[in-house]
Enzyme design. Structure first.
Site, PDB file in Angstrom:
ATOM      1  N   HIS A 150       0.806  -1.221   0.000  1.00 52.95           N
ATOM      2  CA  HIS A 150       0.000   0.000   0.000  1.00 52.95           C
ATOM      3  C   HIS A 150       0.841   1.275   0.000  1.00 52.95           C
ATOM      4  O   HIS A 150       0.612   2.157  -0.820  1.00 52.95           O
ATOM      5  CB  HIS A 150      -1.066   0.027   1.081  1.00 52.95           C
ATOM      6  CG  HIS A 150      -2.058   1.103   0.772  1.00 52.95           C
ATOM      7  ND1 HIS A 150      -2.960   0.983  -0.251  1.00 52.95           N
ATOM      8  CD2 HIS A 150      -2.196   2.345   1.245  1.00 52.95           C
ATOM      9  CE1 HIS A 150      -3.624   2.118  -0.373  1.00 52.95           C
ATOM     10  NE2 HIS A 150      -3.196   2.956   0.512  1.00 52.95           N
ATOM     11  N   TYR A 168       1.569   5.019  -2.585  1.00 53.56           N
ATOM     12  CA  TYR A 168       1.824   6.416  -2.199  1.00 53.56           C
ATOM     13  C   TYR A 168       3.216   6.862  -2.617  1.00 53.56           C
ATOM     14  O   TYR A 168       3.440   8.044  -2.872  1.00 53.56           O
ATOM     15  CB  TYR A 168       1.565   6.621  -0.699  1.00 53.56           C
ATOM     16  CG  TYR A 168       0.086   6.710  -0.478  1.00 53.56           C
ATOM     17  CD1 TYR A 168      -0.594   7.881  -0.797  1.00 53.56           C
ATOM     18  CD2 TYR A 168      -0.656   5.621  -0.051  1.00 53.56           C
ATOM     19  CE1 TYR A 168      -1.956   7.966  -0.685  1.00 53.56           C
ATOM     20  CE2 TYR A 168      -2.027   5.696   0.067  1.00 53.56           C
ATOM     21  CZ  TYR A 168      -2.677   6.871  -0.250  1.00 53.56           C
ATOM     22  OH  TYR A 168      -4.028   6.962  -0.149  1.00 53.56           O
ATOM     23  N   HIS A 173      -9.148   0.518 -11.262  1.00 51.72           N
ATOM     24  CA  HIS A 173      -8.828   1.520 -10.240  1.00 51.72           C
ATOM     25  C   HIS A 173      -7.366   1.957 -10.336  1.00 51.72           C
ATOM     26  O   HIS A 173      -7.066   3.142 -10.408  1.00 51.72           O
ATOM     27  CB  HIS A 173      -9.133   0.956  -8.854  1.00 51.72           C
ATOM     28  CG  HIS A 173      -8.527   1.756  -7.737  1.00 51.72           C
ATOM     29  ND1 HIS A 173      -8.984   3.005  -7.403  1.00 51.72           N
ATOM     30  CD2 HIS A 173      -7.494   1.502  -6.908  1.00 51.72           C
ATOM     31  CE1 HIS A 173      -8.251   3.483  -6.402  1.00 51.72           C
ATOM     32  NE2 HIS A 173      -7.343   2.588  -6.091  1.00 51.72           N
ATOM     33  N   PHE A 174      -6.451   0.969 -10.353  1.00 51.96           N
ATOM     34  CA  PHE A 174      -5.049   1.435 -10.329  1.00 51.96           C
ATOM     35  C   PHE A 174      -4.563   1.899 -11.701  1.00 51.96           C
ATOM     36  O   PHE A 174      -3.505   2.519 -11.794  1.00 51.96           O
ATOM     37  CB  PHE A 174      -4.103   0.442  -9.633  1.00 51.96           C
ATOM     38  CG  PHE A 174      -3.954  -0.909 -10.253  1.00 51.96           C
ATOM     39  CD1 PHE A 174      -3.291  -1.075 -11.448  1.00 51.96           C
ATOM     40  CD2 PHE A 174      -4.460  -2.033  -9.610  1.00 51.96           C
ATOM     41  CE1 PHE A 174      -3.137  -2.326 -12.010  1.00 51.96           C
ATOM     42  CE2 PHE A 174      -4.313  -3.294 -10.171  1.00 51.96           C
ATOM     43  CZ  PHE A 174      -3.654  -3.440 -11.371  1.00 51.96           C
ATOM     44  N   HIS A 175      -5.361   1.648 -12.736  1.00 52.79           N
ATOM     45  CA  HIS A 175      -5.016   2.294 -14.004  1.00 52.79           C
ATOM     46  C   HIS A 175      -5.463   3.757 -14.030  1.00 52.79           C
ATOM     47  O   HIS A 175      -4.980   4.531 -14.850  1.00 52.79           O
ATOM     48  CB  HIS A 175      -5.579   1.518 -15.195  1.00 52.79           C
ATOM     49  CG  HIS A 175      -4.697   0.360 -15.586  1.00 52.79           C
ATOM     50  ND1 HIS A 175      -4.750  -0.854 -14.954  1.00 52.79           N
ATOM     51  CD2 HIS A 175      -3.708   0.259 -16.506  1.00 52.79           C
ATOM     52  CE1 HIS A 175      -3.833  -1.662 -15.473  1.00 52.79           C
ATOM     53  NE2 HIS A 175      -3.182  -1.009 -16.413  1.00 52.79           N
ATOM     54  N   ARG A 223     -10.180 -10.401 -12.471  1.00 49.80           N
ATOM     55  CA  ARG A 223      -8.895  -9.914 -12.951  1.00 49.80           C
ATOM     56  C   ARG A 223      -7.919 -11.093 -12.982  1.00 49.80           C
ATOM     57  O   ARG A 223      -8.246 -12.176 -12.515  1.00 49.80           O
ATOM     58  CB  ARG A 223      -8.372  -8.804 -12.036  1.00 49.80           C
ATOM     59  CG  ARG A 223      -8.011  -9.285 -10.641  1.00 49.80           C
ATOM     60  CD  ARG A 223      -7.647  -8.156  -9.685  1.00 49.80           C
ATOM     61  NE  ARG A 223      -6.296  -7.658  -9.943  1.00 49.80           N
ATOM     62  CZ  ARG A 223      -5.515  -7.118  -8.997  1.00 49.80           C
ATOM     63  NH1 ARG A 223      -5.947  -7.012  -7.749  1.00 49.80           N
ATOM     64  NH2 ARG A 223      -4.320  -6.664  -9.290  1.00 49.80           N
ATOM     65  N   ARG A 224      -6.720 -10.847 -13.491  1.00 49.82           N
ATOM     66  CA  ARG A 224      -5.647 -11.845 -13.507  1.00 49.82           C
ATOM     67  C   ARG A 224      -6.120 -13.164 -14.088  1.00 49.82           C
ATOM     68  O   ARG A 224      -5.879 -14.226 -13.520  1.00 49.82           O
ATOM     69  CB  ARG A 224      -5.145 -12.123 -12.090  1.00 49.82           C
ATOM     70  CG  ARG A 224      -4.432 -10.976 -11.446  1.00 49.82           C
ATOM     71  CD  ARG A 224      -3.880 -11.465 -10.119  1.00 49.82           C
ATOM     72  NE  ARG A 224      -3.145 -10.452  -9.423  1.00 49.82           N
ATOM     73  CZ  ARG A 224      -3.412 -10.084  -8.166  1.00 49.82           C
ATOM     74  NH1 ARG A 224      -4.378 -10.641  -7.493  1.00 49.82           N
ATOM     75  NH2 ARG A 224      -2.681  -9.160  -7.598  1.00 49.82           N
TER      76      ARG A 224
END
Lengths: 49, 555
Positions: free
Chosen positions: B226, B230, B377-379, B442-443
């Site tokens: 996590h 950041y 989301h993380f894209h 996913r994956r």
């Protein structure tokens, strides 16, 4: 005398150049967006589980 | 526009060389990793198969490792190294040597890990979860990357410490302070992944031990995983807080607010890894709940940042005579790629952050966990907000370091690139979010799942992702063209390294912000509080360890 002067004072609309009204509105919109998306997915959760 | 006296300050050419070395690796990773991403979306559309026995999970691993670990770490270290050099007056020879040593160790590690992935010995995805077992050289390579990044980061800390020593009682330059916060957070966070790699995965992959405790390794991974996000985000925030105001001709809303938000990120981004493990058995729900609360604390500095940026823009707009509630928005310098490209990144962080709050909420995680929503989301976070900001930074930093100019043509191409990226990502990430809400996993290499009816519902979204992925690949070609131009072919000249100053220069940042004993102490206390008891519980009540699995096809 002083009273009379006060009465004749006109209200003038001056937009303060240091105003942060737009910022306030923007953060409220941002907050509302977060709440709406959160509640939408929470609704999906309640429906499904 | 008020040009401060520091406008012509240049990064020392010797420091520039090391920064550029980082960027060459980062942009090479982007080119290759981007191609892999395109291939993934094409495979997942269900209409196309990989040739020559290339495996979906192999290209997924290449994409994840190159984009998530190599591009980001090399770019960030190169950027922060330059930012510290620019704002402190340059690195010493010792710091520079340290930086180079770190760079080479990271590069050797990257090549070791990459070789094993290409040989199909390490298709363990970029999270390398046990009990998927890779070749030991892959893990050793990752260890080198991490240790190299510590040494690389140490160069920045050395220069910061020297500046503090030479300027007693003075708050450090904002960009240097921010770079050091991010480096320190990175060092604390990577202790977790170093622990699992050194004490669990390496001995296990070398055959010294037969089994691995999966939950311990995953917990250590997410202790790192996590704050990793950041670590990607804070350099973008450095640009938003301390560079963008200068580019638009405005001022930093508050220097102290910026520092405080970075300290809050240092404190609250680490003791929160359980929110990635909400669906995992073996962790007491009370501790998951606690870490979810700590996760929500990170919203505070994020919203402080949003407020501060809106305020910077509004103040600048009103100083230019803009009126009304949103008149300031129109007068921002939309023709300047150095502003517009990161701005699109900032705007993307609004849906990205909202999605993150959903992910971290225990109940809603059950709706989206392990679905392609998370990939979407993380894209948005990493692959839009962060990388568009990185692209925007490189459009002035690369010519600054190479002694060239950002030409009008390249400026225009930069803006086009960002819009291409935004449109491609709207298709791809948007479709991923919706498909995830419908349960699409996913994956997974599969698309049709043997003709399943439910999977058929996902296909239109998969095709939208292939369309988006193709548009994004055009975006990658454009950014590589711009990078090569700015590094080798743009006309010689001087490009400014913009460093903004605060609106209120009399408001000196409180020196307590530089009290590292205090902040590191609180960070350690929070980490120990959030992890000690559940971690003891995980070890004491562990199930039998797992042997290793290699689920992917070999050459």
């Amino acid at each position: 005398m002083a009273k009379a002067e006060l009465k004749t004072n006109q209200k003038t609309e001056i937009e303060n150049s240091s105003s942060l009204k737009g910022t306030l509105a923007s953060v409220f919109l941002l907050g509302a967006f977060i709440v709406v998306t959160w509640v939408s997915v929470y609704y999906l959760f309640v429906e499904r589980f | 526009m008020a040009n401060s006296t520091t406008a012509k300050v240049k990064v020392d050419p010797r420091d520039a060389k090391l920064s550029m070395a980082h960027f060459f690796v980062a942009f090479s990773a982007l080119a290759l990793g981007g191609l892999m991403g395109l291939l993934q979306t094409l495979v997942r559309s269900g209409k196309w198969e990989l040739p020559w026995g290339i495996d979906y999970y192999q290209i997924l691993t290449v994409h994840g490792v190159l984009m998530g670990l190599v591009l980001t770490t090399f770019f960030i270290m190169g950027f922060q190294y330059a930012a510290v050099s620019r704002t402190t007056g340059g690195h010493s020879n010792a710091a520079r040597r340290t930086g180079w040593i770190g760079f080479w160790i990271m590069l050797v590690g990257t090549l070791m890990a990459a070789t094993m992935v290409l040989l199909k010995e390490a298709s363990v995805l970029y999270t390398f979860y046990a009990p998927l077992k890779a070749h030991w050289i892959f893990y050793l390579g990752l260890t080198f990357v991490i240790v190299g990044s510590w040494i690389d980061g140490a160069a920045q800390i050395m220069t910061y410490a020297k500046w503090r020593k030479n300027n007693p009682g003075q708050p450090s330059p904002l960009l240097s302070f921010m770079a050091v916060i991010n480096t320190v957070m990175w060092i604390i966070a990577t202790l977790g992944v170093a622990a699992t790699v050194l004490f669990q995965l390496l001995p296990w992959s070398l055959g010294l031990v037969d089994t691995v405790d999966v939950l311990v390794s995953r917990t250590l991974f997410w202790y790192f995983g996590h704050p990793l996000v950041y670590f990607w985000l804070l350099p973008a925030y450095m640009c938003w807080y301390a560079i963008i105001p200068k580019i638009i001709g405005g001022k930093i809303f508050s220097d102290s607010l910026a520092r405080l938000s970075f300290i809050l990120f240092l404190l609250f981004s680490i003791p929160v890894g359980f929110h990635h493990q909400l669906t995992e058995p073996g962790i007491d729900p009370a501790w998951k709940f606690l870490q979810v609360i700590l996760t929500f604390m990170v919203i505070i500095p994020s919203l402080m940042t949003a407020f501060s940026l809106f305020a910077t823009f509004e103040r600048y707009g009103r100083s230019k005579g803009a009126t009304g509630l949103f008149g300031w928005f129109k007068v921002l310098p939309w023709g300047d790629a150095r502003f517009t490209v990161p701005f699109i990144g900032m705007a993307s962080f609004i849906p990205a952050g909202a999605g993150g709050i959903i992910n971290a909420s225990n109940q809603m995680d059950q709706v989206v966990h392990n679905t392609i929503w998370v990939t979407g989301h993380f894209h948005l976070t990493a692959a839009t907000s962060v990388v568009l900001t990185f692209f925007g930074i490189s459009y002035w930093l690369v010519p600054h370091l190479t002694g060239r100019k950002l030409t009008k043509a390249m400026n225009k191409l930069g803006i086009i690139q960002a819009w291409v990226w935004f449109i491609g990502m709207a298709f791809m990430s948007g479709a991923m979010h919706f498909q995830g809400l419908l349960g699409g996993p996913r994956r997974s290499a599969f698309s049709t799942y043997g003709g399943s009816k439910q999977a058929a519902e996902w296909i239109p979204y998969q095709i939208a992702q292939a369309v988006g992925g193709t548009i994004l690949f055009i975006g990658i070609i454009l950014v590589i063209i711009i990078f090569i131009n700015l590094a080798f072919f743009a006309p010689k000249g001087e490009e400014e390294f913009p460093v903004a100053v605060a609106e209120n220069l009399e408001e000196k940042a409180p020196m307590v912000f530089e009290n590292w004993k205090l902040w590191l102490g609180i960070a350690a206390a929070l980490i120990l509080f959030a992890y000690t008891i559940p971690f003891i519980d995980i070890i004491q009540n562990a199930p039998p360890g797992s042997k290793g699995f290699q689920t992917w096809s070999k050459w």
